[in-house]
Design a protein around this motif. Structure first.
Motif: not given
Length: 232
Positions: A82-108
């Motif tokens: 994936a790294r050549g297609r978008l910035p990525v991080a290895r993480a458990d989706a149930a423990r996202l390394p993302v701040r509260d209320a910080s993005v406008s869109a989430v996609l699954s």
């Protein structure tokens, strides 16, 4: 961090399973994902966080809508592609390394059956969404796909008992897919929809893709403008 079943099949997934499905390739969209992502995610700007991004196969679709795709996935093997297609991080989706209320869109996209506790994933998505932001879910259709569904004849899908119970299984009608290799979790439709409402999200739109019997079910769920979401 939990082990990632997809590490063992990451190269097969990249070179064989999705090789003919990549965005921009001829006849690359048998499930109608382009239309579903355009309809449910829609045009926008800023980061769009894709949970379970895998090899980043949907990044082009997201980018063409004006968003900046950013991905998280548990599998290091998948992220290697994936790294050549978008910035990525290895993480458990149930423990996202993302701040509260910080993005406008989430996609699954086509991943909820890979997650043993999808309700926890939806709660995390609700947490990181800004008020008014939306979670777009696109996944295998809970009513017509699963260990209970025999899809060898697309014109006459056979549904056996088993739909009503949540379960994990490797049973599959084909050995050319993912379920027989890594297994899949099943949620009946009420439980799936309930995960979004329990997280405090408001169900906004629904869509189906693939056919003649739908293969894919999608929805858009919005974090209320007052910012209230459920907490674990």
């Amino acid at each position: 961090m939990p082990e990632a079943a997809y590490d063992e099949i990451a190269d097969w997934y990249e070179t064989e399973f999705t090789a003919g499905q990549r965005y921009g390739a001829a006849h690359a969209d048998p499930l109608g994902l382009d239309a579903l992502i355009r309809d449910l995610l829609g045009a926008g700007s800023g980061p769009c966080l894709e949970i379970g991004c895998g090899t980043g196969v949907h990044a082009g679709r997201v980018r063409d809508l004006g968003w900046t795709p950013v991905g998280v996935d548990l599998s290091g093997g998948m992220l290697r592609h994936a790294r050549g297609r978008l910035p990525v991080a290895r993480a458990d989706a149930a423990r996202l390394p993302v701040r509260d209320a910080s993005v406008s869109a989430v996609l699954s996209v086509m991943v909820h059956t890979d997650m043993p506790d999808y309700s926890a994933v939806v709660r995390e998505a609700a947490r990181v969404l800004r008020p008014g932001g939306a979670l777009t879910h696109i996944g295998v259709h809970p009513c017509f796909c699963g260990a209970f569904a025999d899809r060898r004849d697309a014109e006459a899908v056979v549904i056996r008992p088993g739909y009503r119970e949540s379960h994990w299984s490797r049973e599959s009608w084909t050995d050319q897919g993912v379920r027989d290799k890594v297994g899949a979790s099943h949620l009946p439709l009420p439980a799936l929809l309930g995960a979004f409402t329990a997280a405090g999200l408001v169900l906004d739109r629904f869509a189906e893709g693939g056919g003649p019997t739908p293969v894919v079910f999608g929805l858009r769920a919005v974090r209320p403008a007052d910012g209230a979401v459920a907490r674990p």
